[in-house]
Design an enzyme around this catalytic site. Structure first.
Site, mmCIF file in Angstrom:
data_model
loop_
_atom_site.group_PDB
_atom_site.id
_atom_site.type_symbol
_atom_site.label_atom_id
_atom_site.label_comp_id
_atom_site.label_asym_id
_atom_site.label_seq_id
_atom_site.Cartn_x
_atom_site.Cartn_y
_atom_site.Cartn_z
ATOM 1 N N SER A 186 0.783 -1.233 0.000
ATOM 2 C CA SER A 186 0.000 0.000 0.000
ATOM 3 C C SER A 186 0.815 1.282 0.000
ATOM 4 O O SER A 186 0.307 2.334 -0.342
ATOM 5 C CB SER A 186 -0.956 -0.005 1.189
ATOM 6 O OG SER A 186 -0.231 -0.116 2.383
ATOM 7 N N HIS A 214 -5.534 -4.236 -1.535
ATOM 8 C CA HIS A 214 -5.368 -3.178 -2.550
ATOM 9 C C HIS A 214 -5.368 -3.739 -3.970
ATOM 10 O O HIS A 214 -5.106 -3.002 -4.919
ATOM 11 C CB HIS A 214 -4.084 -2.384 -2.288
ATOM 12 C CG HIS A 214 -4.214 -1.463 -1.128
ATOM 13 N ND1 HIS A 214 -4.760 -0.202 -1.219
ATOM 14 C CD2 HIS A 214 -3.905 -1.632 0.180
ATOM 15 C CE1 HIS A 214 -4.770 0.377 -0.032
ATOM 16 N NE2 HIS A 214 -4.261 -0.478 0.846
ATOM 17 N N LYS A 245 -12.454 -1.157 0.301
ATOM 18 C CA LYS A 245 -11.651 -0.240 -0.525
ATOM 19 C C LYS A 245 -12.345 -0.117 -1.892
ATOM 20 O O LYS A 245 -13.343 0.579 -1.994
ATOM 21 C CB LYS A 245 -10.208 -0.727 -0.604
ATOM 22 C CG LYS A 245 -9.564 -0.804 0.800
ATOM 23 C CD LYS A 245 -8.109 -1.146 0.741
ATOM 24 C CE LYS A 245 -7.551 -1.495 2.102
ATOM 25 N NZ LYS A 245 -7.501 -0.379 3.053
#
Ligand code: PMP
Length: 397
Positions: A186, A214, A245
């Protein structure tokens, strides 16, 4: 007496953070956290959210959340193993399993819970975990909780992984070996070397665990993750994803064999002891997975925007590191300067978070940008102009 000791502990530690400049107030957002939003009362271009596909503000998800809330209520009312498993949770798990091309899926209340609950349910003090040194905090905590021996290998260094796993294997001390890695890191936006990790694991009889927080909604076919990106179907034992996310809601999941998921439903402690995800969140997640399954349009737009923004930033002279994903660091180096840069960008209309040691190594402080599918080219151009103005003023470019 007790309260005096607590006060001394808190005030000493808070003072230390203040002295180091690490005591920061929370930025507060008024209204939705879209690509342009109001933070601490100021309208800015938002380059700091994980809302990669803009789904958090998508009216289709909002409508799905409302419908599910109207049908089931605001809360699930219990943990999954008592009376908190609603059919909408199972529908989400089935949809996710199909999306991931996996036999089964279990949903947790967050990605953090997912790592804590899964690693601690799979590993014991008789085992060893080979863990990338830059893995996320929730992986680190899950590993610690498991009691297994934790062996950190240098970041994405396959020679070091090979060396450390060989030593662990040949020591004969451990019952099981597991290699665990973030799918996308990240802070730098680089992608884990999954094909080599799988190969090394096979050589030493280890199993593999990838945290695609991610990578979910970002990498692979229609954003289905790093296993799809590398075409490693059936070769990674545990795939973790977040629903918080790119998927735009909240929650986390594990995809794997039916046997693995059965075990986690019996031994994943946050699944057993923390109330189930709200029905509204489950409904919105289902809609997000349907949208992604039907079309790659949002994922394509995300990558198009990311390439556009990255090339513009580097063309005006910024060091944007070696990211391979929409995560775009602007490396400054000096910690105080990076923080000041982030503040100045904010004053000029861009919110890009400043990140310093211990989150990243000393001397590599940065501001981190996350481009999303919801940004327009005009917004990105405006952000680049602000970067140009502020960077020139501060002597960075
Ligand atoms: N794993 C990684 C790699 C992450 O970046 C994050 C979020 N910061 C998490 C897990 C935790 O996910 P969640 O926010 O859904 O708890």
């Amino acid at each position: 007496m007790g309260s005096k000791a607590l006060h001394e502990f808190l005030s000493a530690n808070l003072d230390e953070l203040k002295e180091k400049g690490l005591y920061r107030k929370l930025p507060v957002v008024t209204g939705p956290t879209g690509p342009r939003c109001i933070i601490n009362g100021k309208e800015v271009i938002n380059l700091s959210s994980n809302n990669y596909l803009g789904l958090a503000n998508d009216p289709r998800l909002v409508e799905a959340a409302i419908k599910a809330t109207e049908k089931y209520g605001a809360g699930a009312g219990a943990v999954r193993t008592i009376v908190g498993t609603l059919d909408i949770h199972e529908e989400l798990e089935e949809k996710l399993a199909k999306f991931k091309h996996s036999e089964a899926v279990i949903v947790f209340q967050s990605g953090f819970n997912c790592n804590m609950g899964t690693v601690s349910a799979l590993m014991t003090k008789e085992d060893a975990i080979l863990s990338d040194e830059l893995n996320h905090a929730s992986i680190i905590d899950g590993c610690r909780l498991s009691g297994a021996k934790i062996i950190r290998y240098k970041h994405s260094d396959m020679d070091d992984l090979r060396k450390t796993i060989k030593e662990a294997y040949e020591s004969g001390q451990y019952k099981k070996l597991m290699i665990i890695t973030d799918g996308v890191f990240s802070m730098d936006g680089d992608i884990a070397k999954l094909p080599e990790i799988v190969e090394i694991a096979e050589e030493y009889g280890a199993f593999t665990y990838v945290d695609d927080a991610h990578a979910s909604g970002v990498l692979g076919k229609n954003g289905s993750g790093s296993v799809s990106h590398f075409n490693l179907y059936g070769k990674v034992d545990c795939q973790i994803g977040t629903l918080s996310k790119a998927i735009g809601v909240v929650g986390g999941y594990v995809a794997g064999t039916k046997e693995l998921i059965d075990w986690l439903k019996l031994r994943g402690r946050p699944f057993l002891f923390s109330t189930a995800m709200t029905p509204g969140a489950a409904g919105a997640c289902i809609k997000a997975i349907e949208i992604l399954s039907e079309s790659s349009e949002l994922v394509d737009r995300l990558w198009d925007n990311a390439r556009y923004f990255k090339s513009k930033l580097s063309s005006i002279g910024y060091d944007i590191g070696h990211s391979e994903t929409p995560i775009t660091p602007v490396i400054i180096g000096d910690e105080a300067k990076a923080m000041k840069f982030s503040d100045e960008l904010f004053n000029s209309g861009v919110f890009a978070q400043g990140i310093a040691f211990p989150t990243v190594p000393r001397g590599t402080a940065r501001v981190r940008n996350i481009v999303t599918a919801a940004h327009t080219k005009d917004m990105l151009d405006e952000a680049v102009e602000i970067y140009k103005k502020v960077g020139t003023k501060m002597g960075i470019i």
